[in-house]
Each structure stands twice: as structure tokens, then as C-alpha cells.
Design a protein around this motif. Structure first.
Motif, mmCIF file in Angstrom:
data_model
loop_
_atom_site.group_PDB
_atom_site.id
_atom_site.type_symbol
_atom_site.label_atom_id
_atom_site.label_comp_id
_atom_site.label_asym_id
_atom_site.label_seq_id
_atom_site.Cartn_x
_atom_site.Cartn_y
_atom_site.Cartn_z
ATOM 1 N N MET A 1 0.849 -1.189 0.000
ATOM 2 C CA MET A 1 0.000 0.000 0.000
ATOM 3 C C MET A 1 0.885 1.239 0.000
ATOM 4 S SD MET A 1 -1.387 -0.352 3.936
ATOM 5 C CE MET A 1 -2.551 1.016 3.830
ATOM 6 N N PRO A 2 0.381 2.367 -0.474
ATOM 7 C CA PRO A 2 1.203 3.586 -0.530
ATOM 8 C C PRO A 2 1.617 4.053 0.864
ATOM 9 C CG PRO A 2 -0.759 3.793 -1.908
ATOM 10 C CD PRO A 2 -0.937 2.556 -1.095
ATOM 11 N N THR A 3 2.812 4.653 0.938
ATOM 12 C CA THR A 3 3.269 5.237 2.190
ATOM 13 C C THR A 3 2.310 6.343 2.617
ATOM 14 O OG1 THR A 3 5.573 4.773 1.668
ATOM 15 C CG2 THR A 3 5.155 6.520 3.276
ATOM 16 N N GLY A 4 2.004 6.407 3.916
ATOM 17 C CA GLY A 4 1.113 7.453 4.406
ATOM 18 C C GLY A 4 0.762 7.231 5.854
ATOM 19 N N GLN A 5 -0.098 8.083 6.377
ATOM 20 C CA GLN A 5 -0.625 7.941 7.735
ATOM 21 C C GLN A 5 -2.029 7.374 7.640
ATOM 22 O OE1 GLN A 5 -0.319 11.512 10.044
ATOM 23 N NE2 GLN A 5 1.898 11.549 9.992
ATOM 24 N N TYR A 6 -2.254 6.237 8.314
ATOM 25 C CA TYR A 6 -3.527 5.542 8.209
ATOM 26 C C TYR A 6 -4.043 5.139 9.596
ATOM 27 C CZ TYR A 6 -2.154 4.733 3.306
ATOM 28 O OH TYR A 6 -1.760 4.876 2.003
ATOM 29 N N ARG B 1 -8.046 -6.562 0.232
ATOM 30 C CA ARG B 1 -6.975 -7.460 -0.198
ATOM 31 C C ARG B 1 -5.899 -7.599 0.877
ATOM 32 N NH1 ARG B 1 -2.736 -4.105 -1.847
ATOM 33 N NH2 ARG B 1 -3.323 -1.952 -2.297
ATOM 34 N N PRO B 2 -5.154 -8.708 0.847
ATOM 35 C CA PRO B 2 -4.059 -8.890 1.804
ATOM 36 C C PRO B 2 -2.920 -7.924 1.544
ATOM 37 C CG PRO B 2 -4.113 -10.699 0.232
ATOM 38 C CD PRO B 2 -5.345 -9.898 -0.010
ATOM 39 N N ILE B 3 -2.220 -7.537 2.600
ATOM 40 C CA ILE B 3 -1.104 -6.583 2.551
ATOM 41 C C ILE B 3 0.106 -7.230 3.211
ATOM 42 C CG2 ILE B 3 -0.262 -4.358 3.391
ATOM 43 C CD1 ILE B 3 -2.330 -3.971 1.305
ATOM 44 N N GLY B 4 1.278 -7.070 2.616
ATOM 45 C CA GLY B 4 2.504 -7.590 3.210
ATOM 46 C C GLY B 4 3.685 -6.712 2.859
ATOM 47 N N GLU B 5 4.846 -7.036 3.433
ATOM 48 C CA GLU B 5 6.094 -6.324 3.169
ATOM 49 C C GLU B 5 5.962 -4.826 3.439
ATOM 50 O OE1 GLU B 5 7.847 -7.325 -0.556
ATOM 51 O OE2 GLU B 5 7.445 -9.468 -0.334
ATOM 52 N N ILE B 6 5.361 -4.480 4.567
ATOM 53 C CA ILE B 6 5.211 -3.077 4.955
ATOM 54 C C ILE B 6 5.837 -2.865 6.327
ATOM 55 C CG2 ILE B 6 3.110 -2.710 3.610
ATOM 56 C CD1 ILE B 6 1.532 -3.024 6.176
ATOM 57 N N THR B 7 6.088 -1.625 6.660
ATOM 58 C CA THR B 7 6.652 -1.251 7.955
ATOM 59 C C THR B 7 5.760 -0.225 8.620
ATOM 60 O OG1 THR B 7 8.912 -1.648 7.186
ATOM 61 C CG2 THR B 7 8.650 -0.263 9.134
ATOM 62 N N ILE B 8 5.461 -0.448 9.886
ATOM 63 C CA ILE B 8 4.721 0.532 10.691
ATOM 64 C C ILE B 8 5.733 1.279 11.543
ATOM 65 C CG2 ILE B 8 2.992 0.865 12.487
ATOM 66 C CD1 ILE B 8 1.685 -1.725 11.535
ATOM 67 N N SER B 9 5.781 2.584 11.395
ATOM 68 C CA SER B 9 6.726 3.421 12.146
ATOM 69 C C SER B 9 5.968 4.481 12.916
ATOM 70 C CB SER B 9 7.730 4.089 11.187
ATOM 71 O OG SER B 9 8.523 3.123 10.540
ATOM 72 N N ARG B 10 6.179 4.498 14.226
ATOM 73 C CA ARG B 10 5.526 5.474 15.087
ATOM 74 C C ARG B 10 6.171 5.355 16.459
ATOM 75 N NH1 ARG B 10 2.417 9.835 13.547
ATOM 76 N NH2 ARG B 10 0.777 10.312 15.053
ATOM 77 N N ASN B 11 6.127 6.382 17.267
ATOM 78 C CA ASN B 11 6.592 6.257 18.635
ATOM 79 C C ASN B 11 5.547 5.495 19.442
ATOM 80 O OD1 ASN B 11 7.022 7.342 21.591
ATOM 81 N ND2 ASN B 11 8.897 7.789 20.458
ATOM 82 N N LEU B 12 5.999 4.594 20.319
ATOM 83 C CA LEU B 12 5.054 3.811 21.114
ATOM 84 C C LEU B 12 4.152 4.717 21.937
ATOM 85 C CD1 LEU B 12 4.031 1.051 22.030
ATOM 86 C CD2 LEU B 12 5.817 1.030 23.780
ATOM 87 N N ASP B 13 4.692 5.820 22.418
ATOM 88 C CA ASP B 13 3.898 6.803 23.154
ATOM 89 C C ASP B 13 2.710 7.272 22.316
ATOM 90 O OD1 ASP B 13 3.920 8.033 25.722
ATOM 91 O OD2 ASP B 13 4.426 9.943 24.801
ATOM 92 N N GLU B 14 2.948 7.550 21.041
ATOM 93 C CA GLU B 14 1.888 8.025 20.150
ATOM 94 C C GLU B 14 0.889 6.920 19.830
ATOM 95 O OE1 GLU B 14 4.284 11.397 17.585
ATOM 96 O OE2 GLU B 14 4.682 9.287 17.140
ATOM 97 N N ILE B 15 1.378 5.686 19.719
ATOM 98 C CA ILE B 15 0.461 4.567 19.485
ATOM 99 C C ILE B 15 -0.507 4.418 20.651
ATOM 100 C CG2 ILE B 15 0.315 2.051 19.292
ATOM 101 C CD1 ILE B 15 2.867 2.116 17.660
ATOM 102 N N LEU B 16 0.020 4.406 21.881
ATOM 103 C CA LEU B 16 -0.823 4.215 23.063
ATOM 104 C C LEU B 16 -1.803 5.368 23.244
ATOM 105 C CD1 LEU B 16 1.833 2.888 25.601
ATOM 106 C CD2 LEU B 16 0.150 1.554 24.323
ATOM 107 N N GLN B 17 -1.346 6.584 22.988
ATOM 108 C CA GLN B 17 -2.222 7.733 23.157
ATOM 109 C C GLN B 17 -3.209 7.872 22.001
ATOM 110 O OE1 GLN B 17 -0.895 11.191 25.136
ATOM 111 N NE2 GLN B 17 1.137 10.392 25.559
#
Length: 212
Positions: free
Chosen positions: A1-6, A174-190
């Protein structure tokens, strides 16, 4: 999938991996060594107000259940994060002394030198059905599996491989693979804004599905 914020929905097994990272950051050894981004944040909001994470050694038939810790102390359920606020660390005698605090009955020894550990460490379930987490998402990601070890506990920086399914108009696509999720854990939890009711104590670290 395209790079972006989702928006991302973490399936309960992928969500468990996120909760496990929190566990590593609240153990006494990591805290007194300043190897945790949470070390100086007691009493602060470190997650969304809907988030309560508990270490409970008294869960019936729980994989991490125990009546006493590795130093012989009686145990109790400990709300580590309550309503998003960091309430305590998990401490054995040594780490508690290093921090000038009291032990929490969280020692594990296994016949060796005691050290702080979790028992049944889990994010409390919400009230939503898992499929309800998809509602309202025009384009997003449903994560079923996390891969790799891209996490720095000192800064909270998070970058891990993932796979799952595209979410389109509230439905799995559709199925998605070979991607990376990047974010600070603090931001994920909040950023958690919805928690499902599918918590299962099949492993000592557990979580229901949730949405970020």
C-alpha cells in the motif's frame, strides 16, 4: 500500500505484541537503569483515557498466575496504567531499593537470582465487537502479524514489519505484506480510540483488538 498515515486496527494477536513492549518498559530493572522511556513518567498520562493495563497474577488458570512471587511475597492485581495514567512499575526487592520505592510482589527467580517480571499482563477489554473497529475507516490497515525487533525502549521509537489486510470503506479488502509501521510507542498508546471485547488469556501477555 502507498506510504502514508492511516488508521490501524491491531488484531488481538498483533495487539499483544504492542502490550508486550509496554511490559518491557515498566519492569524495575529497565527503570532504574534508565532503559525505559517511561522511567520518569509516573503519574503522567502515557496512553488514551480508555486504556487500562493490569498485571494480575490471580487470573483463574492464567498462564502467568501464581500465589506468591519469587521472593515469597503474597501477590495482588496491579493496575500499571489506569485510565491512561502510569500508576506504578513492577518491582522486586533490589529494583525497589534502587528506586527508593516499595516492592510490588513482582519478583521472579526460577531458582536463580530474583528479578522483576510480569505475571498475567494485559490490556483490559472494551465493549465493542471486533468488527466494529472497522466502522468509519475509509482507508486503513488491519494488522494480523508483527515481525522484527524494531523498538528502542529508551526513546519509545517503534518500527516493525507487519502484514494483514487493507481496510476499505469499513470492510476488509486485499491482503497486505512487506510493509513497515513506524511510530513512537507513546503516540500509538495515546492514539488508541476503540478497544474490542475479544480478550483471551491464552498467553501471559494478552490484549483485545484495538484501533489507533
Amino acid at each position: 500500500m502507498p506510504t502514508g498515515q492511516y488508521p490501524i486496527v491491531f488484531d488481538k494477536d498483533a495487539a499483544r505484541a504492542i502490550v508486550g513492549l509496554v511490559a518491557n518498559c515498566i519492569l524495575g530493572d529497565a527503570v532504574y537503569r534508565q532503559r525505559s522511556y517511561l522511567a520518569s513518567r509516573l503519574g503522567e498520562a502515557v496512553a488514551a483515557s480508555s486504556v487500562t493495563i493490569v498485571d494480575d497474577p490471580l487470573v483463574k488458570r492464567g498462564p502467568g498466575s501464581r500465589r506468591f512471587d519469587g521472593e515469597g511475597r503474597a501477590v495482588r492485581a496491579i493496575p500499571v496504567i489506569d485510565g491512561g495514567v502510569l500508576q506504578t512499575f513492577l518491582l522486586d526487592t533490589y529494583s525497589a531499593r534502587k528506586l527508593g520505592m516499595q516492592p510490588t510482589g513482582s519478583a521472579s527467580g526460577g531458582g536463580g537470582i530474583p528479578h522483576s517480571s510480569v505475571s498475567n499482563f494485559y490490556l483490559k477489554a472494551g465493549a465493542l465487537q471486533p468488527e466494529a473497529l472497522l466502522e468509519g475507516i475509509e482507508t486503513g490497515l488491519y494488522v494480523t502479524r508483527m515481525m522484527g525487533f524494531g523498538f528502542d525502549p529508551v526513546t519509545g521509537t517503534f518500527s516493525r514489519g507487519a502484514e494483514g489486510f487493507l481496510i476499505e470503506n469499513g470492510k476488509l479488502g486485499r491482503p497486505i505484506g512487506e510493509i513497515t509501521i513506524s511510530r513512537n510507542l507513546d503516540e500509538i498508546l495515546q492514539g488508541i480510540d476503540a478497544i474490542a471485547n475479544d480478550l483471551e488469556h491464552r498467553t501471559s501477555t494478552a490484549s483485545p483488538s484495538f484501533r489507533v
